[in-house]
Structures are given as C-alpha cells and as structure tokens.
Design a protein around this motif. Structure first.
Motif, PDB file in Angstrom:
ATOM      1  N   TRP A 118      -1.647  -2.694  -5.164  1.00 40.09           N
ATOM      2  CA  TRP A 118      -2.977  -2.464  -4.587  1.00 40.09           C
ATOM      3  C   TRP A 118      -2.936  -1.606  -3.329  1.00 40.09           C
ATOM      4  N   GLY A 119      -1.750  -1.376  -2.754  1.00 36.69           N
ATOM      5  CA  GLY A 119      -1.626  -0.623  -1.510  1.00 36.69           C
ATOM      6  C   GLY A 119      -0.355  -1.012  -0.789  1.00 36.69           C
ATOM      7  N   TRP A 120      -0.461  -1.465   0.476  1.00 38.58           N
ATOM      8  CA  TRP A 120       0.716  -1.884   1.238  1.00 38.58           C
ATOM      9  C   TRP A 120       0.312  -2.804   2.381  1.00 38.58           C
ATOM     10  N   PHE A 121       1.336  -3.484   2.942  1.00 35.43           N
ATOM     11  CA  PHE A 121       1.128  -4.233   4.174  1.00 35.43           C
ATOM     12  C   PHE A 121       2.334  -4.047   5.073  1.00 35.43           C
ATOM     13  N   GLU A 122       2.115  -4.279   6.363  1.00 31.75           N
ATOM     14  CA  GLU A 122       3.202  -4.263   7.332  1.00 31.75           C
ATOM     15  C   GLU A 122       2.979  -5.396   8.322  1.00 31.75           C
ATOM     16  N   THR A 123       4.070  -5.977   8.782  1.00 32.55           N
ATOM     17  CA  THR A 123       3.989  -7.037   9.774  1.00 32.55           C
ATOM     18  C   THR A 123       3.971  -6.413  11.157  1.00 32.55           C
TER      19      THR A 123
END
Length: 121
Positions: free
Chosen positions: A17-22
């Motif tokens: 669906w896309g990306w994430f970052e902490t």
C-alpha cells in the motif's frame, strides 16, 4: 517492546500500500510516518496490544474507525482505541499520516487483518 524490520537505505519499510518509517520510540510508545499511495488502502485491522492516534499531515483519503468513516485531509486527527477495527485509504493524492502508538507490545505482528486487498490474511 519494539521489533526492528528490514528497511531500505532511506529507513522506510515498503508495503504493498506504500511505506512506513519509524520516527521515534521509547518506553511503551512508537511514532511512525506512513504514506498510503493514491487508491490503495491498509488492511481492515485491529491491534490487541496497542492504541493509536493518527494525524493526517498531507494528501487526501479516507479513515475508518469502527463504523465511522471520515474524510482524511491535513489536520484530521483520530484516536483508535486498542481492539478497534480501523483502516486508512489514499484518495486522489497519496495520504501521509503520523501515527503514535502506545502499548506494552509494539510490533508489526500485532496486526489482526480482517480484510486485505493484497491477500495478507
């Protein structure tokens, strides 16, 4: 407790669906930035060990918490109680959310998917 995941060179974890970052983490909290691509959406999900607070910072889309569906525009905020069913979807633009997680166990394995466009049930 947090569990690191493999990341690409810029620190982002890619998802269909896309990306994430902490962005930050500490004792019983974690802050993430999520980008949900236009026309894509997270799985319909819930978490048993954490609550979340979403703040829409850019783009457009739709947020669902339980039976409530709302437009997602910059400035929209929503609290997701532990155990609540929820989902986010990119609209005509990519949707960018800052997510604050709080709980005793903060892990990507604490996702119960009820429906998923990418077959990850």
């Amino acid at each position: 407790m947090t569990h690191p995941e493999p990341t690409n060179p810029d620190g982002r974890v890619e998802r269909p669906w896309g990306w994430f970052e902490t962005l930050a983490s500490g004792d019983h909290y974690q802050v993430k930035r999520l980008l949900i691509r236009s026309g894509r959406r997270l799985s319909l999900q819930r978490h048993h060990h954490r609550c979340e607070h979403w703040v829409v910072v850019a783009g457009s889309g739709e947020l669902q918490v339980a039976e409530v569906v709302m437009a997602a525009v910059p400035g929209t905020t929503v609290f997701i109680p532990q155990g609540a069913i929820h989902r986010a979807q990119g609209g005509s633009d990519d949707l960018e959310i800052v997510e604050v997680q709080r709980g005793d166990w903060l892990s990507e394995t604490d996702i119960e998917r009820l429906a998923d466009d990418f077959g990850r049930l």
